[in-house]
Design an enzyme around this catalytic site. Structure first.
Site, PDB file in Angstrom:
ATOM      1  N   HIS A 140      31.671 -21.302   0.736  1.00 24.35           N
ATOM      2  CA  HIS A 140      32.844 -20.069   0.711  1.00 24.35           C
ATOM      3  C   HIS A 140      33.550 -20.317  -0.636  1.00 24.35           C
ATOM      4  CE1 HIS A 140      36.069 -17.851   1.677  1.00 24.35           C
ATOM      5  NE2 HIS A 140      37.056 -18.712   1.435  1.00 24.35           N
ATOM      6  N   GLU A 176      15.124   3.774  -9.582  1.00 21.41           N
ATOM      7  CA  GLU A 176      15.589   2.687 -10.706  1.00 21.41           C
ATOM      8  C   GLU A 176      15.656   3.490 -12.017  1.00 21.41           C
ATOM      9  OE1 GLU A 176      13.910  -1.653  -9.172  1.00 21.41           O
ATOM     10  OE2 GLU A 176      12.937  -0.749 -10.835  1.00 21.41           O
TER      11      GLU A 176
HETATM   12  P1  NAD Z   1       6.192   5.334  -4.130  1.00 23.91           P
HETATM   13  O1  NAD Z   1       5.110   5.494  -3.488  1.00 23.91           O
HETATM   14  O2  NAD Z   1       6.956   3.962  -3.511  1.00 23.91           O
HETATM   15  O3  NAD Z   1       7.285   6.423  -3.848  1.00 23.91           O
HETATM   16  C1  NAD Z   1       7.055   7.788  -4.338  1.00 23.91           C
HETATM   17  C2  NAD Z   1       7.532   8.647  -3.557  1.00 23.91           C
HETATM   18  O4  NAD Z   1       7.431  10.007  -4.136  1.00 23.91           O
HETATM   19  C3  NAD Z   1       7.424   8.851  -2.117  1.00 23.91           C
HETATM   20  O5  NAD Z   1       8.834   8.715  -1.396  1.00 23.91           O
HETATM   21  C4  NAD Z   1       6.807  10.413  -2.009  1.00 23.91           C
HETATM   22  O6  NAD Z   1       7.190  11.082  -0.653  1.00 23.91           O
HETATM   23  C5  NAD Z   1       7.237  11.052  -3.066  1.00 23.91           C
HETATM   24  N1  NAD Z   1       6.399  11.923  -3.482  1.00 23.91           N
HETATM   25  C6  NAD Z   1       5.108  12.334  -3.598  1.00 23.91           C
HETATM   26  N2  NAD Z   1       4.694  13.384  -3.901  1.00 23.91           N
HETATM   27  C7  NAD Z   1       5.726  14.214  -4.091  1.00 23.91           C
HETATM   28  C8  NAD Z   1       6.077  15.514  -4.490  1.00 23.91           C
HETATM   29  N3  NAD Z   1       4.929  16.192  -4.945  1.00 23.91           N
HETATM   30  N4  NAD Z   1       7.165  16.070  -4.637  1.00 23.91           N
HETATM   31  C9  NAD Z   1       8.500  15.090  -4.278  1.00 23.91           C
HETATM   32  N5  NAD Z   1       8.095  13.883  -3.921  1.00 23.91           N
HETATM   33  C10 NAD Z   1       6.639  13.501  -3.879  1.00 23.91           C
HETATM   34  O7  NAD Z   1       5.977   5.251  -5.759  1.00 23.91           O
HETATM   35  P2  NAD Z   1       6.474   4.790  -7.033  1.00 23.91           P
HETATM   36  O8  NAD Z   1       8.153   4.734  -6.996  1.00 23.91           O
HETATM   37  O9  NAD Z   1       5.897   5.517  -8.053  1.00 23.91           O
HETATM   38  O10 NAD Z   1       6.133   3.069  -7.047  1.00 23.91           O
HETATM   39  C11 NAD Z   1       4.858   2.837  -7.127  1.00 23.91           C
HETATM   40  C12 NAD Z   1       4.659   1.547  -6.781  1.00 23.91           C
HETATM   41  O11 NAD Z   1       5.407   0.437  -7.701  1.00 23.91           O
HETATM   42  C13 NAD Z   1       5.090   1.271  -5.563  1.00 23.91           C
HETATM   43  O12 NAD Z   1       4.069   0.339  -4.754  1.00 23.91           O
HETATM   44  C14 NAD Z   1       6.167   0.349  -5.495  1.00 23.91           C
HETATM   45  O13 NAD Z   1       6.519  -0.587  -4.581  1.00 23.91           O
HETATM   46  C15 NAD Z   1       5.953  -0.412  -6.856  1.00 23.91           C
HETATM   47  N6  NAD Z   1       7.114  -0.791  -7.721  1.00 23.91           N
HETATM   48  C16 NAD Z   1       7.989  -1.718  -7.152  1.00 23.91           C
HETATM   49  C17 NAD Z   1       9.266  -1.896  -7.776  1.00 23.91           C
HETATM   50  C18 NAD Z   1      10.124  -2.995  -7.136  1.00 23.91           C
HETATM   51  O14 NAD Z   1       9.819  -3.724  -6.401  1.00 23.91           O
HETATM   52  N7  NAD Z   1      11.474  -3.109  -7.743  1.00 23.91           N
HETATM   53  C19 NAD Z   1       9.503  -1.378  -9.007  1.00 23.91           C
HETATM   54  C20 NAD Z   1       8.845  -0.192  -9.505  1.00 23.91           C
HETATM   55  C21 NAD Z   1       7.509  -0.117  -8.791  1.00 23.91           C
END
Ligand code: NAD
Length: 471
Positions: free
Chosen positions: A450, A191
């Site tokens: 529709h 996002e």
């Molecule tokens: P996430 O856990 O969804 O994604 C983190 C990503 O980082 C993973 O895909 C992981 O594999 C990767 N990663 C971890 N360590 C890494 C590294 N050293 N190098 C490269 N990649 C690495 O976490 P997020 O996006 O930070 O979100 C946190 C929480 O907030 C989640 O639970 C999410 O669902 C929630 N959130 C939801 C929304 C929404 O619903 N629209 C929006 C924002 C946040």
């Protein structure tokens, strides 16, 4: 310290979990206090999360569209300029209106809003260090802990929310960075990558796994998302991990390598967004005093009724188990109050939608194909592309697909995965269908207006048990 009398319920935390519980408790006639130290209600979601990000996503999308997607629509525009200060102001105005609205709702429902930091004195007593100075002691029959979560940091990178940022800093940059690297291709990463790339930054997302989108997203949909976001200009390095970083120079240097080990490479950036997940935030609560336990990931341990070892102390939202989503926290808040009031409550964890608010949006509910395959259940898949939907065609917004997965024997819907315009709204129909135990045929035989995008949803259901009409 002043004694403020007894409460039926004291809630620590005024985020989405805490404030919803407070309103519901007030409606149920419980004498309730809600303690919040931020100075405004609504927690991460309203102040530095869901809400401000949607403001920036919406307005950056408009800007990007006006720059790149008007000519073929017969709209000639002149000079288009970004006024980032105004874009941030618009965001702040939305946030302020909503946090004030929550404060009004607490008042309307007779909840005492206590501004300060709460901590346990004993099992039934919470002390508040008031933001204005001084202390207040609250006695409570029931206590709810709803203190939320915080961004996980990255070793070696000092988060200053200006050059090395979390989502909080990503919502408040004062200029568009030239080069931005996002560590983590989950929902937050994608996002925020969308916002800053639309506004002109050169954005690279580094993701450890082979697929973007974070946990839960269907692999096929994630692949499409990566392709579409890639066309929009975001660069991806999947199967790649950030090993270490150095922020001492004028640009930040990140050492990256293949996830399975291998050749190292250096990525330069003006701004680095750390988006590798969030962890429970329970600091300063003095939980040891009353013996409330955490698991190895810092989540407060509870039973099916949200009770800790102390049955009158419950935990809801991001600081305990389950997905860290505002709408999950809201469901738990209502259920927790119903448990307190009536002894019964319920949340269906198998039916919680997820939405990524990029363009196009990605949304899903239920199980993804890999999970269903692993469970051994025989299933059928039905898809329908937005390129064959009349409304998407008239809108010149045709990227994406609706994907249904249903049980091969019973036709019961097991999961719905959408990438496309308005997916976040459309997923509500899928959520209701799964909650009601609907079959794909139930949806296919329901009349849809529709011309609407929802017809793509109906036709994907048709494709699951029979054939679609328009594809
Ligand atoms: P996430 O856990 O969804 O994604 C983190 C990503 O980082 C993973 O895909 C992981 O594999 C990767 N990663 C971890 N360590 C890494 C590294 N050293 N190098 C490269 N990649 C690495 O976490 P997020 O996006 O930070 O979100 C946190 C929480 O907030 C989640 O639970 C999410 O669902 C929630 N959130 C939801 C929304 C929404 O619903 N629209 C929006 C924002 C946040």
């Amino acid at each position: 310290a002043s004694e403020s009398g007894d409460h039926d319920l004291v809630i620590i935390g005024g985020g989405v979990a805490g404030y919803v519980a407070a309103i519901k408790a007030g409606q149920e006639g419980l004498k309730t206090a809600c303690i919040e130290k931020r100075g405004t209600l609504g927690g991460t979601c309203l102040n530095v999360g869901c809400i401000p990000s949607k403001s920036l996503l919406n307005n950056s999308h408009l800007y990007h569209q006006i720059l790149h997607d008007t000519k073929k629509r017969g709209i000639e525009v002149g000079d288009v300029k970004l006024n980032l200060t105004q874009m941030m102001k618009a965001k702040d105005t939305s946030v302020e209106g909503l946090t004030k609205g929550v404060e009004f709702l607490l008042k309307k429902n007779g909840v005492d809003y206590v501004k300060g930091a709460g901590s346990f004195v004993d099992a039934n007593t919470v002390k508040v260090a008031l933001n204005d100075g001084g202390e207040k002691t609250l006695r409570a029959k029931n206590i709810i802990i709803a203190t939320g979560s915080e961004a996980t940091g990255f070793p070696g990178l000092n988060i200053d929310e200006k050059r090395i940022i979390t989502s909080t800093g990503a919502l408040a940059l004062t200029e568009v960075p030239k080069k931005m690297v996002v560590i983590g291709g989950g929902i937050i990463g994608l996002e925020m990558a969308s916002v800053w790339s639309r506004l002109g930054a050169e954005v690279t997302v580094v993701e450890f796994l082979g697929q973007i989108g974070g946990p839960g997203m269907d692999a096929e949909i994630a692949k499409q998302a990566q392709k579409i976001l890639g066309k929009q200009g975001i660069k991806f390095k999947t199967n790649t991990k950030v090993v270490s970083g150095d922020d001492s120079g004028s640009t930040i240097a990140l050492n990256i390598e293949a996830a399975k080990g291998g050749k190292e490479e250096v990525l330069d950036a003006d701004v680095v967004l750390v988006a590798i997940g969030r962890r429970p935030y329970t600091e300063g609560l003095n939980l040891e005093q009353v013996g409330i336990e955490k698991d190895d990931r810092g989540r407060l341990v509870i039973d099916q009724e949200y009770r800790t070892k102390l049955p009158h102390v419950r935990v809801i939202g991001d600081c305990t188990f389950g997905p860290m989503l505002a709408h999950k926290a809201e469901e738990e808040a209502v259920a927790a109050i119903e448990y307190i009031k009536t002894g019964y409550g319920h949340v269906n964890y198998a039916c919680i939608p997820s939405v990524m608010y990029t363009h196009p949006e990605v949304a899903w509910v239920g199980q993804n194909e890999a999970e269903i395959k692993a469970s051994g259940v025989k299933y059928r898949v039905g898809t329908f592309p937005f390129s064959a939907n009349s409304r998407a065609k008239t809108n010149l917004d045709t990227e994406g697909v609706v994907k249904f997965i249903a049980d091969a024997e019973t036709d019961r819907i097991l999961g719905v995965h959408i990438i496309g315009p308005g997916a976040g709204e459309m997923i509500a129909e899928a959520t209701l269908a799964i909650e009601y135990g609907a079959s794909s045929e139930d949806i296919a035989r329901t009349c849809h207006a529709h011309p609407t995008l929802s017809e793509a949803f109906k036709e994907a259901a048709m494709a699951t048990y029979s054939k679609p009409i328009h594809f």
